[in-house]
Design a protein around this motif. Structure first.
Motif, PDB file in Angstrom:
ATOM      1  N   ARG A  12       0.838  -1.213   0.000  1.00  0.00           N
ATOM      2  CA  ARG A  12       0.000   0.000   0.000  1.00  0.00           C
ATOM      3  C   ARG A  12       0.867   1.256   0.000  1.00  0.00           C
ATOM      4  O   ARG A  12       0.590   2.218  -0.708  1.00  0.00           O
ATOM      5  CB  ARG A  12      -0.924   0.002   1.219  1.00  0.00           C
ATOM      6  N   SER A  13       1.908   1.246   0.811  1.00  0.00           N
ATOM      7  CA  SER A  13       2.802   2.396   0.890  1.00  0.00           C
ATOM      8  C   SER A  13       3.470   2.646  -0.462  1.00  0.00           C
ATOM      9  O   SER A  13       3.592   3.786  -0.913  1.00  0.00           O
ATOM     10  CB  SER A  13       3.850   2.158   1.981  1.00  0.00           C
ATOM     11  N   LEU A  14       3.896   1.574  -1.113  1.00  0.00           N
ATOM     12  CA  LEU A  14       4.523   1.683  -2.433  1.00  0.00           C
ATOM     13  C   LEU A  14       3.522   2.226  -3.452  1.00  0.00           C
ATOM     14  O   LEU A  14       3.862   3.098  -4.254  1.00  0.00           O
ATOM     15  CB  LEU A  14       5.056   0.325  -2.888  1.00  0.00           C
ATOM     16  N   GLN A  15       2.289   1.748  -3.425  1.00  0.00           N
ATOM     17  CA  GLN A  15       1.264   2.222  -4.354  1.00  0.00           C
ATOM     18  C   GLN A  15       0.976   3.710  -4.137  1.00  0.00           C
ATOM     19  O   GLN A  15       0.841   4.462  -5.101  1.00  0.00           O
ATOM     20  CB  GLN A  15      -0.022   1.404  -4.197  1.00  0.00           C
ATOM     21  N   ILE A  16       0.895   4.117  -2.888  1.00  0.00           N
ATOM     22  CA  ILE A  16       0.635   5.528  -2.583  1.00  0.00           C
ATOM     23  C   ILE A  16       1.783   6.389  -3.092  1.00  0.00           C
ATOM     24  O   ILE A  16       1.571   7.442  -3.707  1.00  0.00           O
ATOM     25  CB  ILE A  16       0.410   5.727  -1.065  1.00  0.00           C
ATOM     26  N   ARG A  17       3.011   5.930  -2.892  1.00  0.00           N
ATOM     27  CA  ARG A  17       4.171   6.672  -3.388  1.00  0.00           C
ATOM     28  C   ARG A  17       4.157   6.774  -4.906  1.00  0.00           C
ATOM     29  O   ARG A  17       4.485   7.814  -5.477  1.00  0.00           O
ATOM     30  CB  ARG A  17       5.471   6.021  -2.927  1.00  0.00           C
ATOM     31  N   GLN A  18       3.783   5.688  -5.584  1.00  0.00           N
ATOM     32  CA  GLN A  18       3.739   5.705  -7.048  1.00  0.00           C
ATOM     33  C   GLN A  18       2.680   6.695  -7.549  1.00  0.00           C
ATOM     34  O   GLN A  18       2.929   7.451  -8.479  1.00  0.00           O
ATOM     35  CB  GLN A  18       3.450   4.303  -7.599  1.00  0.00           C
ATOM     36  N   VAL A  19       1.517   6.690  -6.916  1.00  0.00           N
ATOM     37  CA  VAL A  19       0.456   7.617  -7.318  1.00  0.00           C
ATOM     38  C   VAL A  19       0.905   9.051  -7.078  1.00  0.00           C
ATOM     39  O   VAL A  19       0.718   9.925  -7.935  1.00  0.00           O
ATOM     40  CB  VAL A  19      -0.865   7.301  -6.571  1.00  0.00           C
ATOM     41  N   LEU A  20       1.513   9.309  -5.922  1.00  0.00           N
ATOM     42  CA  LEU A  20       1.989  10.664  -5.636  1.00  0.00           C
ATOM     43  C   LEU A  20       3.080  11.089  -6.617  1.00  0.00           C
ATOM     44  O   LEU A  20       3.099  12.240  -7.074  1.00  0.00           O
ATOM     45  CB  LEU A  20       2.489  10.762  -4.191  1.00  0.00           C
ATOM     46  N   THR A  21       3.983  10.180  -6.943  1.00  0.00           N
ATOM     47  CA  THR A  21       5.042  10.481  -7.915  1.00  0.00           C
ATOM     48  C   THR A  21       4.439  10.836  -9.270  1.00  0.00           C
ATOM     49  O   THR A  21       4.854  11.806  -9.910  1.00  0.00           O
ATOM     50  CB  THR A  21       6.002   9.281  -8.062  1.00  0.00           C
ATOM     51  N   GLN A  22       3.449  10.061  -9.711  1.00  0.00           N
ATOM     52  CA  GLN A  22       2.817  10.337 -10.999  1.00  0.00           C
ATOM     53  C   GLN A  22       2.058  11.661 -10.969  1.00  0.00           C
ATOM     54  O   GLN A  22       2.074  12.414 -11.943  1.00  0.00           O
ATOM     55  CB  GLN A  22       1.874   9.187 -11.393  1.00  0.00           C
ATOM     56  N   ALA A  23       1.409  11.962  -9.840  1.00  0.00           N
ATOM     57  CA  ALA A  23       0.702  13.243  -9.718  1.00  0.00           C
ATOM     58  C   ALA A  23       1.681  14.412  -9.782  1.00  0.00           C
ATOM     59  O   ALA A  23       1.408  15.434 -10.423  1.00  0.00           O
ATOM     60  CB  ALA A  23      -0.096  13.276  -8.412  1.00  0.00           C
ATOM     61  N   VAL A  24       2.835  14.265  -9.146  1.00  0.00           N
ATOM     62  CA  VAL A  24       3.852  15.319  -9.200  1.00  0.00           C
ATOM     63  C   VAL A  24       4.373  15.482 -10.633  1.00  0.00           C
ATOM     64  O   VAL A  24       4.556  16.602 -11.113  1.00  0.00           O
ATOM     65  CB  VAL A  24       5.008  15.022  -8.213  1.00  0.00           C
ATOM     66  N   ARG A  25       4.575  14.380 -11.341  1.00  0.00           N
ATOM     67  CA  ARG A  25       5.030  14.450 -12.737  1.00  0.00           C
ATOM     68  C   ARG A  25       4.005  15.165 -13.610  1.00  0.00           C
ATOM     69  O   ARG A  25       4.360  16.001 -14.449  1.00  0.00           O
ATOM     70  CB  ARG A  25       5.303  13.055 -13.294  1.00  0.00           C
ATOM     71  N   LEU A  26       2.732  14.831 -13.425  1.00  0.00           N
ATOM     72  CA  LEU A  26       1.679  15.492 -14.188  1.00  0.00           C
ATOM     73  C   LEU A  26       1.677  16.989 -13.878  1.00  0.00           C
ATOM     74  O   LEU A  26       1.572  17.826 -14.782  1.00  0.00           O
ATOM     75  CB  LEU A  26       0.312  14.874 -13.865  1.00  0.00           C
ATOM     76  N   GLY A  27       1.820  17.330 -12.612  1.00  0.00           N
ATOM     77  CA  GLY A  27       1.889  18.736 -12.214  1.00  0.00           C
ATOM     78  C   GLY A  27       3.075  19.444 -12.848  1.00  0.00           C
ATOM     79  O   GLY A  27       2.970  20.607 -13.257  1.00  0.00           O
ATOM     80  N   VAL A  30       2.254  20.163 -16.567  1.00  0.00           N
ATOM     81  CA  VAL A  30       1.339  21.310 -16.682  1.00  0.00           C
ATOM     82  C   VAL A  30       2.083  22.610 -16.385  1.00  0.00           C
ATOM     83  O   VAL A  30       1.935  23.603 -17.089  1.00  0.00           O
ATOM     84  CB  VAL A  30       0.122  21.121 -15.744  1.00  0.00           C
ATOM     85  N   THR A  31       2.906  22.589 -15.352  1.00  0.00           N
ATOM     86  CA  THR A  31       3.676  23.782 -14.989  1.00  0.00           C
ATOM     87  C   THR A  31       4.638  24.180 -16.109  1.00  0.00           C
ATOM     88  O   THR A  31       4.757  25.368 -16.436  1.00  0.00           O
ATOM     89  CB  THR A  31       4.455  23.533 -13.681  1.00  0.00           C
ATOM     90  N   LEU A  32       5.313  23.214 -16.710  1.00  0.00           N
ATOM     91  CA  LEU A  32       6.220  23.503 -17.817  1.00  0.00           C
ATOM     92  C   LEU A  32       5.467  24.133 -18.987  1.00  0.00           C
ATOM     93  O   LEU A  32       5.956  25.086 -19.600  1.00  0.00           O
ATOM     94  CB  LEU A  32       6.944  22.229 -18.270  1.00  0.00           C
ATOM     95  N   ALA A  33       4.276  23.615 -19.286  1.00  0.00           N
ATOM     96  CA  ALA A  33       3.478  24.180 -20.376  1.00  0.00           C
ATOM     97  C   ALA A  33       3.106  25.634 -20.074  1.00  0.00           C
ATOM     98  O   ALA A  33       3.204  26.506 -20.942  1.00  0.00           O
ATOM     99  CB  ALA A  33       2.226  23.339 -20.603  1.00  0.00           C
TER     100      ALA A  33
END
Length: 180
Positions: A12-27, A30-33
């Motif tokens: 669960r901890s690994l899954q949460i970290r992966q989701v947070l990492t992907q959310a940061v990448r998406l952010g 968007v920020t770069l654009a």
């Protein structure tokens, strides 16, 4: 049950970290654009440094779906230039060619008359009621370059918003579910 519980907590901890990492990448994407867009605004000095041609009024030279790079300078506007202008009451800027330039003797200011290359008549019917010329404040920029066909993605997403929502959803889902 102890080691199974610890393993499940680790997963669960690994899954949460992966989701947070992907959310940061998406952010970050968007920020770069946004930073790129704002940078272009600063460099060109205008609100719309890139414009998509949405009609066929400038064909064959500039086609529907072409992206125009726009700049504004203090240089005098000349006949033959392609300009982007707004007319009172219209949201979408218009891309047409300057066909006549008129200098007002009393103020020294320059007025312009525009026309789409593919149109039979000039644009006076587009201007505010009773206006025969555009003034400098109507001109949003001048075309300085273009990329053919690249703007079709924007046109399709504007005309069929469901495609835009599906695309955004698919990209978001792909970013969130992507495994390291």
């Amino acid at each position: 049950m102890g080691w199974i519980g610890e393993t499940m907590d680790s997963i669960r901890s690994l899954q949460i970290r992966q989701v947070l990492t992907q959310a940061v990448r998406l952010g970050m994407i968007v920020t770069l654009a946004l930073i790129t867009w704002k940078g272009l605004m600063c460099i060109t000095g205008i609100e719309l440094p890139v414009t998509v041609v949405v009609s066929e009024s400038m064909e064959p030279g500039v086609k529907r779906g072409d992206i125009l790079f726009v700049h504004m300078s203090k240089d005098p506007i000349r006949a033959g230039e392609i300009v982007i202008f707004n007319v009172d009451g219209r949201e979408i800027p218009i891309v047409h060619r300057v066909i006549k330039v008129h200098e007002r003797q009393d103020t020294g200011e320059v007025d312009v008359l525009t026309k789409g290359d593919n149109n039979l008549v000039d644009d006076t019917f587009l201007y505010a009621h009773g206006r025969l010329w555009l003034q400098r404040h109507h001109i949003r920029g001048r075309a300085v370059g273009f990329l053919p066909y690249v703007g079709w993605a924007t046109i399709i997403m504007t005309e069929k918003p469901i495609i835009m929502y599906l695309l955004i959803g698919a990209i978001g889902l792909q970013v969130i579910t992507k495994k390291e």
